[in-house]
Scaffold this motif. Structure first.
Motif, PDB file in Angstrom:
ATOM      1  N   UNK A 198      27.670  32.213  -8.341  1.00  0.00           N
ATOM      2  CA  UNK A 198      28.189  33.554  -8.605  1.00  0.00           C
ATOM      3  C   UNK A 198      29.607  33.717  -8.087  1.00  0.00           C
ATOM      4  N   UNK A 199      29.898  33.138  -6.908  1.00  0.00           N
ATOM      5  CA  UNK A 199      31.239  33.277  -6.325  1.00  0.00           C
ATOM      6  C   UNK A 199      32.136  32.096  -6.668  1.00  0.00           C
ATOM      7  N   UNK A 200      31.681  31.205  -7.560  1.00  0.00           N
ATOM      8  CA  UNK A 200      32.530  30.141  -8.067  1.00  0.00           C
ATOM      9  C   UNK A 200      32.664  28.918  -7.199  1.00  0.00           C
ATOM     10  N   UNK A 201      31.782  28.747  -6.230  1.00  0.00           N
ATOM     11  CA  UNK A 201      31.861  27.571  -5.357  1.00  0.00           C
ATOM     12  C   UNK A 201      31.008  26.462  -5.968  1.00  0.00           C
ATOM     13  N   UNK A 202      31.505  25.851  -7.032  1.00  0.00           N
ATOM     14  CA  UNK A 202      30.699  24.969  -7.877  1.00  0.00           C
ATOM     15  C   UNK A 202      30.342  23.655  -7.197  1.00  0.00           C
ATOM     16  N   UNK A 203      31.231  23.127  -6.395  1.00  0.00           N
ATOM     17  CA  UNK A 203      30.926  21.869  -5.697  1.00  0.00           C
ATOM     18  C   UNK A 203      29.761  22.079  -4.733  1.00  0.00           C
ATOM     19  N   UNK A 204      29.812  23.165  -3.967  1.00  0.00           N
ATOM     20  CA  UNK A 204      28.715  23.482  -3.049  1.00  0.00           C
ATOM     21  C   UNK A 204      27.443  23.843  -3.811  1.00  0.00           C
ATOM     22  N   UNK A 236      24.374  28.499 -14.781  1.00  0.00           N
ATOM     23  CA  UNK A 236      25.758  28.683 -15.188  1.00  0.00           C
ATOM     24  C   UNK A 236      25.866  29.666 -16.343  1.00  0.00           C
ATOM     25  N   UNK A 237      24.912  29.592 -17.278  1.00  0.00           N
ATOM     26  CA  UNK A 237      24.942  30.521 -18.409  1.00  0.00           C
ATOM     27  C   UNK A 237      24.813  31.967 -17.928  1.00  0.00           C
ATOM     28  N   UNK A 238      23.922  32.179 -16.962  1.00  0.00           N
ATOM     29  CA  UNK A 238      23.747  33.541 -16.447  1.00  0.00           C
ATOM     30  C   UNK A 238      24.977  33.984 -15.672  1.00  0.00           C
ATOM     31  N   UNK A 251      27.724  34.931 -18.130  1.00  0.00           N
ATOM     32  CA  UNK A 251      27.457  36.290 -18.624  1.00  0.00           C
ATOM     33  C   UNK A 251      27.836  37.325 -17.567  1.00  0.00           C
ATOM     34  N   UNK A 252      27.549  36.981 -16.313  1.00  0.00           N
ATOM     35  CA  UNK A 252      27.836  37.894 -15.207  1.00  0.00           C
ATOM     36  C   UNK A 252      29.333  38.204 -15.106  1.00  0.00           C
ATOM     37  N   UNK A 253      30.156  37.191 -15.289  1.00  0.00           N
ATOM     38  CA  UNK A 253      31.593  37.376 -15.143  1.00  0.00           C
ATOM     39  C   UNK A 253      32.175  38.259 -16.236  1.00  0.00           C
ATOM     40  N   UNK A 254      31.462  38.388 -17.333  1.00  0.00           N
ATOM     41  CA  UNK A 254      31.922  39.233 -18.424  1.00  0.00           C
ATOM     42  C   UNK A 254      31.472  40.678 -18.268  1.00  0.00           C
ATOM     43  N   UNK A 255      30.718  40.931 -17.201  1.00  0.00           N
ATOM     44  CA  UNK A 255      30.196  42.278 -16.977  1.00  0.00           C
ATOM     45  C   UNK A 255      30.972  42.971 -15.858  1.00  0.00           C
ATOM     46  N   UNK A 305      21.510  39.304 -11.953  1.00  0.00           N
ATOM     47  CA  UNK A 305      22.240  38.861 -10.763  1.00  0.00           C
ATOM     48  C   UNK A 305      23.376  39.813 -10.404  1.00  0.00           C
ATOM     49  N   UNK A 306      24.054  40.379 -11.410  1.00  0.00           N
ATOM     50  CA  UNK A 306      25.214  41.217 -11.112  1.00  0.00           C
ATOM     51  C   UNK A 306      24.827  42.594 -10.578  1.00  0.00           C
TER      52      UNK A 306
END
Length: 482
Positions: free
Chosen positions: A220-226, A249-251, A254-258, A403-404
């Motif tokens: 959700x906060x973009x820390x993809x490596x972790x 990732x799909x969810x 979608x979250x980032x577009x909301x 999630x959002x």
């Protein structure tokens, strides 16, 4: 890096690669036991917060007379001490979602533990009522956050086939914490009992160093490596988690577009179903009378005819633990909805038996029959509550919100729960003075309404990923009660 910067990275189109493994490797579903040890360890650390919750709630019952004698407190002063934990918990509930979204699930648990430690130390060193109340308030704030973040964290780290059973451990450990506080409180001083409340906090603070953060929050906060590391830690180093990662990732995409959601936004029709489900279950859980019956069970047994309420109260405390364990085993077998309806039916039966016993007492019928009906009714009630209505609403709360809106929605649900707990516990003695039979008729009526509510509105979430649950809720946008 701040959470806002991480969101900007995603929005600006920066790459967020997912785990790519060989196509012929087994999936996470096929290897759900591949890293079960880490899932169990992570859950154990989290539910230490639930144990702390129970320890805080159960503290006042065995210590009432000793604290009043040592600090020369009036009944009203001790009542303030007992109830101010609920005020702290309400504030904790309001802020819990935002805190857990801002500093992470682990960060929220760490903060909660520190508040509880501060509170217990204030209680231990108290010489006056105001320091006692301050300590109780701090522990209340801590468990207010725990009451939200623990079930959410477990739901986000557990495989879907284990999620229900593991989430039920939240309620089991609350029960264990309160039961242990009651039993230990009968043998040690109130100051020593306060020190025992520190132990779960130390377990949490130590254990958090050895467990991963919620993969969904990291995504959700973009820390993809972790995110990748955490998911492999939980599912197994050699397990192909690409499918689960893709769903998450799909969810998140979608979250980032909301837009960001505020509490008032929950009034929007598109959030109506999860809000009504979450709030409704907490309203019915509380207004079926659990905190009135639980807080004043000793008084109930004495009024029913027992020479001492301690025997009945100990039985009440002990019976919760094995029954809650049974509920945990049934959670992912029978499903959430059947467990809720059976539990509500049992609670209604317990209220009917207890209410009838007081009616017979008013009519001067057999004292032995009154005693048997009252004690049996209360034990039937707590057995039924422990098997379903105690744990399942928290599990569903952690599953139904997108999630959002999980932070804001979860805060509202937890706030409603604590507000209901305060109202029921505060009004119980007044309603008992009004009509001992009538109060149990009211609680039984809420039990009947719970059955109808679950049958009509609550979805079955057993065996579904959180993303599948959201898809199911979103596919039925119209909220039809017919």
């Amino acid at each position: 890096m701040a959470a806002g910067d991480l969101y900007e990275d995603v929005e600006n189109g920066l790459e967020t690669p997912l785990i790519k493994l060989a196509a012929d490797e087994p999936t996470a579903a096929d290897q759900s036991n591949g890293s079960i040890g880490m899932v169990l360890l992570t859950t154990f650390v989290a539910v230490c917060g639930s144990f702390e919750f129970g320890s805080c709630v159960g503290y006042s019952s065995p210590t009432q007379s000793a604290i009043r004698d040592d600090l020369d407190l009036s009944l009203s002063q001790f009542s303030m001490f007992g109830s101010i934990i609920t005020i702290g918990a309400m504030i904790g509930a309001i802020t819990s979602g935002r805190v857990a979204d801002f500093i992470g699930r682990k960060g929220a648990m760490r903060l909660s533990a520190l508040f509880c430690i501060t509170g217990w130390l204030a209680v231990y060193f108290s010489k006056e009522a105001w320091t006692l109340d301050s300590g109780r308030f701090f522990t209340g704030y801590g468990i207010g956050i725990f009451s939200y973040v623990v079930p959410v964290f477990i739901a986000e780290i557990a495989p879907k086939n284990l999620r229900g059973g593991l989430a039920t451990l939240n309620q089991l450990m609350i029960v264990c914490g309160s039961s242990v506080a009651f039993i230990i409180g009968a043998t040690v001083s109130w100051r020593t009992l306060a020190l025992t409340g520190l132990l779960p906090c130390f377990f949490i603070l130590t254990g958090l160093f050895f467990i991963p953060e919620s993969p969904r929050w990291l995504a959700k906060v973009g820390r993809w490596k972790e995110f990748e590391t955490a998911l492999h830690t939980l599912r197994g180093k050699d397990t192909d988690v690409s499918r689960e990662a893709a769903e998450i990732q799909a969810s998140i995409d979608d979250l980032h577009n909301l837009p960001k959601v505020r509490m008032l936004d929950l009034l929007d029709a598109k959030y109506a179903r999860p809000v009504i489900i979450g709030v409704g279950l907490m309203v019915f859980q509380q207004f079926s009378g659990i905190n009135g019956i639980g807080f004043y069970s000793t008084q109930l047994f004495v009024e029913a005819g027992l020479s001492s309420g301690k025997i009945g109260t100990i039985a009440y405390a002990i019976i919760q633990v094995p029954v809650t364990m049974v509920g945990a085993l049934l959670m992912d077998r029978s499903g959430r909805r059947p467990l809720l309806m059976v539990s509500a039916a049992g609670m209604t039966l317990g209220c009917l038996m207890t209410g009838t016993s007081f009616l017979l007492k008013d009519l001067s019928w057999s004292p032995e029959l009154v005693l048997i009906l009252a004690v049996s009714g209360v034990l039937v009630y707590i057995t039924a509550f422990s098997i379903g209505m105690g744990a399942v609403p928290w599990v569903i709360m952690s599953e139904i919100f997108p999630l959002h809106v999980k932070g804001v929605g979860g805060s509202i649900v937890v706030l409603v729960n604590w507000l209901g707990a305060w109202l029921v516990s505060y009004t119980f003695n007044y309603l008992m003075s009004w009509s001992s039979t009538g109060i149990f008729a009211i609680y039984g009526g809420f039990g009947v309404m719970t059955i109808v509510f679950v049958a009509k509105i609550v979805p079955e979430t057993k065996g579904r990923t959180l993303e599948e649950i959201q898809a199911s809720i979103n596919s039925s946008p119209k909220f039809d009660l017919n």
